[in-house]
Scaffold this motif. Sequence first.
Motif, mmCIF file in Angstrom:
data_model
loop_
_atom_site.group_PDB
_atom_site.id
_atom_site.type_symbol
_atom_site.label_atom_id
_atom_site.label_comp_id
_atom_site.label_asym_id
_atom_site.label_seq_id
_atom_site.Cartn_x
_atom_site.Cartn_y
_atom_site.Cartn_z
ATOM 1 N N ASP A 1 0.889 -1.169 -0.071
ATOM 2 C CA ASP A 1 0.068 -0.133 -0.024
ATOM 3 C C ASP A 1 0.911 1.264 -0.001
ATOM 4 O OD1 ASP A 1 -2.285 -1.501 0.122
ATOM 5 O OD2 ASP A 1 -2.544 -1.397 2.155
ATOM 6 N N ALA A 2 1.974 1.215 0.725
ATOM 7 C CA ALA A 2 2.731 2.347 0.910
ATOM 8 C C ALA A 2 3.697 2.744 -0.632
ATOM 9 C CB ALA A 2 3.782 2.136 2.021
ATOM 10 N N LEU A 3 4.015 1.451 -1.106
ATOM 11 C CA LEU A 3 4.569 1.746 -2.510
ATOM 12 C C LEU A 3 3.789 2.190 -3.336
ATOM 13 C CD1 LEU A 3 6.335 -1.831 -2.643
ATOM 14 C CD2 LEU A 3 7.527 0.571 -2.771
ATOM 15 N N ARG A 4 2.466 1.974 -3.316
ATOM 16 C CA ARG A 4 1.372 2.205 -4.531
ATOM 17 C C ARG A 4 0.999 3.855 -4.083
ATOM 18 N NH1 ARG A 4 -1.415 -1.192 -7.583
ATOM 19 N NH2 ARG A 4 -1.331 -3.368 -7.189
ATOM 20 N N ALA A 5 1.036 4.238 -2.834
ATOM 21 C CA ALA A 5 0.708 5.592 -2.470
ATOM 22 C C ALA A 5 1.508 6.542 -2.964
ATOM 23 C CB ALA A 5 0.624 5.523 -1.015
ATOM 24 N N GLY A 6 2.688 6.257 -3.405
ATOM 25 C CA GLY A 6 3.594 7.253 -3.960
ATOM 26 C C GLY A 6 4.341 8.352 -3.031
ATOM 27 N N ASP A 7 4.259 8.022 -1.609
ATOM 28 C CA ASP A 7 4.596 9.033 -0.590
ATOM 29 C C ASP A 7 5.881 8.556 -0.194
ATOM 30 O OD1 ASP A 7 5.191 10.524 1.848
ATOM 31 O OD2 ASP A 7 2.981 10.678 2.045
ATOM 32 N N GLU A 8 7.082 9.282 -0.512
ATOM 33 C CA GLU A 8 8.422 8.608 0.150
ATOM 34 C C GLU A 8 8.492 8.864 1.703
ATOM 35 O OE1 GLU A 8 11.703 10.187 -1.906
ATOM 36 O OE2 GLU A 8 11.264 9.430 -3.936
ATOM 37 N N ARG A 9 8.056 9.616 2.423
ATOM 38 C CA ARG A 9 8.220 9.667 3.760
ATOM 39 C C ARG A 9 7.392 8.384 4.202
ATOM 40 N NH1 ARG A 9 8.212 15.975 5.316
ATOM 41 N NH2 ARG A 9 10.090 16.755 4.159
ATOM 42 N N ALA A 10 5.903 8.298 3.809
ATOM 43 C CA ALA A 10 5.227 7.442 4.480
ATOM 44 C C ALA A 10 5.940 5.988 4.116
ATOM 45 C CB ALA A 10 3.864 7.346 3.903
ATOM 46 N N LEU A 11 6.475 5.907 3.016
ATOM 47 C CA LEU A 11 7.351 4.605 2.559
ATOM 48 C C LEU A 11 8.416 4.361 3.580
ATOM 49 C CD1 LEU A 11 7.579 2.078 0.767
ATOM 50 C CD2 LEU A 11 8.826 3.581 -0.685
ATOM 51 N N ASP A 12 9.077 5.314 3.678
ATOM 52 C CA ASP A 12 10.308 5.299 4.799
ATOM 53 C C ASP A 12 9.993 4.719 5.897
ATOM 54 O OD1 ASP A 12 12.065 6.243 2.744
ATOM 55 O OD2 ASP A 12 12.562 8.006 3.554
ATOM 56 N N ARG A 13 8.671 5.453 6.449
ATOM 57 C CA ARG A 13 8.094 4.990 7.864
ATOM 58 C C ARG A 13 7.806 3.448 7.948
ATOM 59 N NH1 ARG A 13 5.943 10.317 7.462
ATOM 60 N NH2 ARG A 13 4.057 9.420 6.887
ATOM 61 N N ALA A 14 6.929 2.998 6.782
ATOM 62 C CA ALA A 14 6.643 1.878 6.740
ATOM 63 C C ALA A 14 7.764 0.689 6.646
ATOM 64 C CB ALA A 14 5.578 1.680 5.564
ATOM 65 N N VAL A 15 8.601 1.151 6.017
ATOM 66 C CA VAL A 15 10.097 -0.007 5.891
ATOM 67 C C VAL A 15 10.546 0.070 7.175
ATOM 68 C CG1 VAL A 15 12.065 -0.158 4.862
ATOM 69 C CG2 VAL A 15 10.086 0.317 3.476
ATOM 70 N N THR A 16 10.928 1.065 7.848
ATOM 71 C CA THR A 16 11.446 1.218 9.114
ATOM 72 C C THR A 16 10.797 0.511 10.234
ATOM 73 O OG1 THR A 16 12.434 3.600 8.579
ATOM 74 C CG2 THR A 16 12.518 2.617 11.037
ATOM 75 N N ALA A 17 9.465 0.648 10.445
ATOM 76 C CA ALA A 17 8.605 -0.067 11.008
ATOM 77 C C ALA A 17 8.717 -1.370 10.967
ATOM 78 C CB ALA A 17 7.136 0.574 11.287
ATOM 79 N N HIS A 18 8.477 -2.062 9.734
ATOM 80 C CA HIS A 18 8.341 -3.245 9.407
ATOM 81 C C HIS A 18 9.767 -3.976 9.894
ATOM 82 C CE1 HIS A 18 7.944 -7.181 7.489
ATOM 83 N NE2 HIS A 18 8.876 -6.979 6.748
ATOM 84 N N ILE A 19 10.909 -3.316 9.392
ATOM 85 C CA ILE A 19 12.226 -3.984 9.728
ATOM 86 C C ILE A 19 12.460 -4.026 11.146
ATOM 87 C CG2 ILE A 19 14.586 -3.786 9.340
ATOM 88 C CD1 ILE A 19 14.099 -2.851 6.570
ATOM 89 N N ASN A 20 12.076 -3.290 11.853
ATOM 90 C CA ASN A 20 12.300 -3.155 13.440
ATOM 91 C C ASN A 20 11.484 -4.242 14.132
ATOM 92 O OD1 ASN A 20 14.287 -1.259 14.170
ATOM 93 N ND2 ASN A 20 13.006 0.443 13.439
ATOM 94 N N THR A 21 10.383 -4.620 13.457
ATOM 95 C CA THR A 21 9.605 -5.686 14.188
ATOM 96 C C THR A 21 10.410 -6.796 14.137
ATOM 97 O OG1 THR A 21 7.652 -4.850 13.054
ATOM 98 C CG2 THR A 21 7.414 -6.999 13.735
ATOM 99 N N HIS A 22 11.342 -7.192 13.148
ATOM 100 C CA HIS A 22 11.845 -8.462 13.277
ATOM 101 C C HIS A 22 12.973 -8.317 14.437
ATOM 102 C CE1 HIS A 22 10.693 -10.967 9.946
ATOM 103 N NE2 HIS A 22 10.806 -9.801 9.274
ATOM 104 N N SER A 23 13.472 -7.216 14.899
ATOM 105 C CA SER A 23 14.589 -6.998 15.865
ATOM 106 C C SER A 23 13.652 -7.341 17.199
ATOM 107 C CB SER A 23 15.144 -5.916 15.776
ATOM 108 O OG SER A 23 14.423 -4.688 16.324
ATOM 109 N N ARG A 24 12.460 -7.136 17.333
ATOM 110 C CA ARG A 24 11.467 -7.155 18.582
ATOM 111 C C ARG A 24 10.796 -8.481 18.500
ATOM 112 N NH1 ARG A 24 10.636 -1.849 16.669
ATOM 113 N NH2 ARG A 24 8.479 -2.543 16.504
ATOM 114 N N ALA A 25 10.987 -9.195 17.547
ATOM 115 C CA ALA A 25 10.082 -10.531 17.383
ATOM 116 C C ALA A 25 10.211 -11.335 18.541
ATOM 117 C CB ALA A 25 10.291 -10.936 15.989
ATOM 118 N N THR A 26 11.150 -11.450 18.946
ATOM 119 C CA THR A 26 11.395 -12.505 20.094
ATOM 120 C C THR A 26 13.085 -12.329 20.769
ATOM 121 O OG1 THR A 26 11.859 -14.954 20.555
ATOM 122 C CG2 THR A 26 12.574 -14.088 18.507
#
Length: 225
Positions: free
Chosen positions: A195-220
Amino acid sequence: MSGLSALPALPSASLASRRETVAEVLREAITSGRLQAGQKLTESGVAEQLGTSRAPVREALRQLEQEGLVISYPYRGTEVLGVSQEEIENVLVPVRISLEKFAFRKAMPLLTDADYAHLQSLVRTMEAAADASDAALLADEDIRFHEAVVTWSGQQHCLQIWRSIQPRVRAYFRRDASHYSDATVVARQHRELIDALRAGDERALDRAVTAHINTHSRATEDPSE
């Protein structure tokens, strides 16, 4: 070598093919946790377990050392390397955030309907894997999703860096996948990335990528600690 005891002998093939097969067998055993961090691997032991000669095993171990999955010591043989929570948080996650924010931004205006359809198919497979509690498939589709976007970015240096860390990223994906309290969150987050890629908003995409990757560091928490 108990992690390899149930594996069948390898089929006859060329040396190069057998090297790749040995490397994939060992890579799978390491990233799935059947071969534990600190476990010793010897050319003769692996060759005996897999029913092959030592030459393809020697080459496979060299390949896995370049991937950061094993380390060889003079006179001490080869040892499996684990992926610690410290390395994930302080090395792999920061590298991935910098690399993937850049690559996703570059890929965003280039993605076609066919590309989005492929990403959606990967997410559907993630959902099926979560429903089936198939942690291995879930982790592998996660890897395929990220590598696809990095590839489509057209940034060859990014792809080279990604592929250099991919084996260790895959190892922690596999480690974490079985520990999610709700594995469907993985697919949901990837839909949010689409959805973030389709939206075309670079700042929103940066936030989505950062939040997603950080999830793995906190997964367990690190199971070895």
